[in-house]
Design a protein around this motif. Structure first.
Motif, PDB file in Angstrom:
ATOM      1  N   CYS A 182       0.836  -1.206   0.000  1.00  0.00           N
ATOM      2  CA  CYS A 182       0.000   0.000   0.000  1.00  0.00           C
ATOM      3  C   CYS A 182       0.874   1.260   0.000  1.00  0.00           C
TER       4      CYS A 182
ATOM      5  N   ILE B  58     -13.231   0.920  -0.299  1.00  0.00           N
ATOM      6  CA  ILE B  58     -12.243  -0.095  -0.707  1.00  0.00           C
ATOM      7  C   ILE B  58     -12.032  -1.115   0.408  1.00  0.00           C
TER       8      ILE B  58
ATOM      9  N   SER C 132     -13.247  -5.138   0.205  1.00  0.00           N
ATOM     10  CA  SER C 132     -12.259  -6.212   0.287  1.00  0.00           C
ATOM     11  C   SER C 132     -12.506  -7.142   1.469  1.00  0.00           C
TER      12      SER C 132
ATOM     13  N   ALA D 173      -5.558  -6.559  -3.436  1.00  0.00           N
ATOM     14  CA  ALA D 173      -6.180  -5.534  -4.280  1.00  0.00           C
ATOM     15  C   ALA D 173      -6.546  -4.310  -3.442  1.00  0.00           C
TER      16      ALA D 173
ATOM     17  N   THR E 182      -3.334  -2.162  -3.031  1.00  0.00           N
ATOM     18  CA  THR E 182      -2.934  -1.303  -4.152  1.00  0.00           C
ATOM     19  C   THR E 182      -3.981  -0.208  -4.389  1.00  0.00           C
ATOM     20  N   GLU E 183      -5.262  -0.570  -4.306  1.00  0.00           N
ATOM     21  CA  GLU E 183      -6.316   0.435  -4.524  1.00  0.00           C
ATOM     22  C   GLU E 183      -6.273   1.518  -3.444  1.00  0.00           C
TER      23      GLU E 183
ATOM     24  N   ALA F 123      -5.815   5.492  -3.720  1.00  0.00           N
ATOM     25  CA  ALA F 123      -6.864   6.385  -3.201  1.00  0.00           C
ATOM     26  C   ALA F 123      -6.321   7.329  -2.130  1.00  0.00           C
TER      27      ALA F 123
ATOM     28  N   GLU G 191      -7.341   7.792  -8.845  1.00  0.00           N
ATOM     29  CA  GLU G 191      -8.408   6.814  -9.068  1.00  0.00           C
ATOM     30  C   GLU G 191      -7.902   5.408  -8.756  1.00  0.00           C
ATOM     31  N   ALA G 192      -8.695   4.646  -8.002  1.00  0.00           N
ATOM     32  CA  ALA G 192      -8.213   3.369  -7.479  1.00  0.00           C
ATOM     33  C   ALA G 192      -8.317   2.219  -8.480  1.00  0.00           C
ATOM     34  N   GLU G 193      -9.389   2.177  -9.251  1.00  0.00           N
ATOM     35  CA  GLU G 193      -9.705   1.015 -10.079  1.00  0.00           C
ATOM     36  C   GLU G 193      -8.540   0.548 -10.973  1.00  0.00           C
TER      37      GLU G 193
ATOM     38  N   TRP H 299      -5.578   0.374 -10.404  1.00  0.00           N
ATOM     39  CA  TRP H 299      -4.554  -0.276  -9.588  1.00  0.00           C
ATOM     40  C   TRP H 299      -4.992  -1.652  -9.082  1.00  0.00           C
ATOM     41  N   ARG H 300      -6.225  -2.043  -9.418  1.00  0.00           N
ATOM     42  CA  ARG H 300      -6.756  -3.304  -8.908  1.00  0.00           C
ATOM     43  C   ARG H 300      -5.984  -4.512  -9.460  1.00  0.00           C
TER      44      ARG H 300
END
Lengths: 289, 289
Positions: free
Chosen positions: A47, A138, A142, A176, A179-180, A184, A189-191, A193-194
């Motif tokens: 992270c 997020i 998860s 996931a 990284t998201e 964030a 934008e997080a997506e 990085w998924r």
């Protein structure tokens, strides 16, 4: 300050904030037992690495996100170790929480750590309040239904279970999230990085499969041969050691290639490849390097 | 739309959002079993009443806060009913979650409901993002350490337990969360609303004590005499029925008097007094009214 020091400092601060105000001492001790001493802290380090690669302008938000993910991971270990699941006696070489403190406090310690995870995000997001919503979402996604770690664990209770899906969801979900949440926390934008998290989660699972089969060649400090004994899917059993190691290398390369354009892209790609190799048992990783 | 309809609609929307996307069906069913059919929904109704009294300008945020508190309440019932705590077979006249779905799914359903509670706040706060932080914090504080419902439950595991403190924390925490979250959802400072929740929580506990002792005079639909049998503190045993009813009336008056200045102050004061009397078993409440 290095990543591990930042992670340990944030985890300690969160636990101290709730555990020093006249609450029940045994629950406080059980929560501490679940979080310290540290394991590899692989998810929060991931992270922080993503937050830095994104040019993270709010290190406190990144620290909060990283610690929150580790707290959620620790909560899941406490509940998964309980008698009605894995019935594990040892974790990181010490008694599991229910062995040390009993089942009632294990249930409550897991619950309180889930709650503390969300609080940790709030407390560390004061300078970037607009990032709080995405981070809480997020973290929740998860962890809960339909595809977080609770859902992954619940597939064990289904009559028509798909164990491969179970493993992917349990391992992939928090990688996931790491990284998201890193993205964030940096206001990115997080997506996109998924995929990095999902690939690294799968690589971690393959490395774990290899260790479970070939730990006779390396001292990894936990019981081996569990997958064969329990009929669980295992990439190293299915592909052999060379096949599994090639698969891990392929996953690491796909992970590195998935990294979105960002200020630290090249550095994070190199780190991804080297860290993926470090997942292997020591004598195997020397061969692979 | 009346309060109950708003609450049921928001709870249904949250559960449907996570439980209809290919997640494990038994966990989805266990979560639904824990939330429906409804009980009195007393905490979320209190939350909505406070939001309205504060001139609530964002009904969605109030709905989200109210449903989040009810989800947390349901999660705590699932875990508290488990064999390592109360070992309860029945809840609202039906099998408890662990009796219907087994212990593993009871642990996971409680966990997933805690997570869904936080998600529900995020999803319903889109129009008022600055209210999200306070709401998540109120929800967490009322649930975790050092004085939320987990902490309250954990006092049962302490060798030098103070059962009075245990009951106050467990009951008061979510009632205070209801009043504080109602205010926070309306963009109003939460702290001045805490006393109303704590007083009403205590009144609720006294009414429960009266029902436990005098249910021979009223059909309240659950086992009675449990406090005397288990040596638990009980206001009606200590004060007698007339004393306990006077105490409840005093608490209700103190609750009403604590209501901060707000657009709907007089109306909420009247509602507080009438609802407190409704807490009593039916034949007793007729006497008191």
């Amino acid at each position: 300050m290095d990543a591990i020091s930042r992670i340990e400092r944030t985890l300690s601060a969160s636990l101290e904030r709730v555990n020093t105000k006249g609450g029940p001492p045994l629950l406080a001790a059980a929560m501490h037992h679940a979080v310290f001493p540290r394991g590899a802290r692989i998810r929060p380090r991931l992270c922080l690495a993503v937050a830095a690669a994104c040019g993270g302008d709010d290190p406190a938000a990144a620290d909060g996100a990283a610690a929150a993910i580790e707290l959620m991971h620790c909560a899941s270990l406490v509940h998964d170790d309980m008698p009605c699941f894995d019935n594990a006696d040892l974790r990181r070489g010490r008694p599991t929480v229910h062995r040390a403190y009993g089942e009632p406090l294990a249930v409550l310690a897991g619950d309180a750590l889930i709650v503390l995870s969300f609080q940790t995000v709030v407390w560390n997001c004061a300078a970037s309040p607009t990032r709080l919503g995405p981070l809480v979402d997020i973290l929740a996604k998860s962890t809960g239904m339909p595809s977080g770690i609770c859902a992954g664990q619940a597939w064990e209770c289904e009559p028509t279970k798909d164990l491969g899906q179970y493993q992917r969801e349990k391992t992939g979900a928090l990688f996931a999230a790491a990284t998201e949440a890193g993205a964030a926390s940096a206001g990115v934008e997080a997506e996109p990085w998924r995929e990095l998290g999902m690939r690294l989660g799968e690589a971690y699972q393959v490395a774990d499969d290899i260790a479970d089969v070939f730990a006779g060649q390396a001292d990894i400090g936990k019981n081996i041969g569990q997958d064969a004994a329990n009929g669980r899917p295992n990439a190293a059993l299915a592909m052999g050691i060379q096949g599994a190691m090639r698969h891990l290398e392929t996953l690491a390369e796909a992970a590195a290639a998935s990294i979105p354009a960002c200020p630290g892209q090249a550095q994070l790609q190199a780190l991804t490849l080297s860290e993926a190799r470090r997942l292997l048992p020591k004598d195997l990783s020397l061969t692979a390097a």
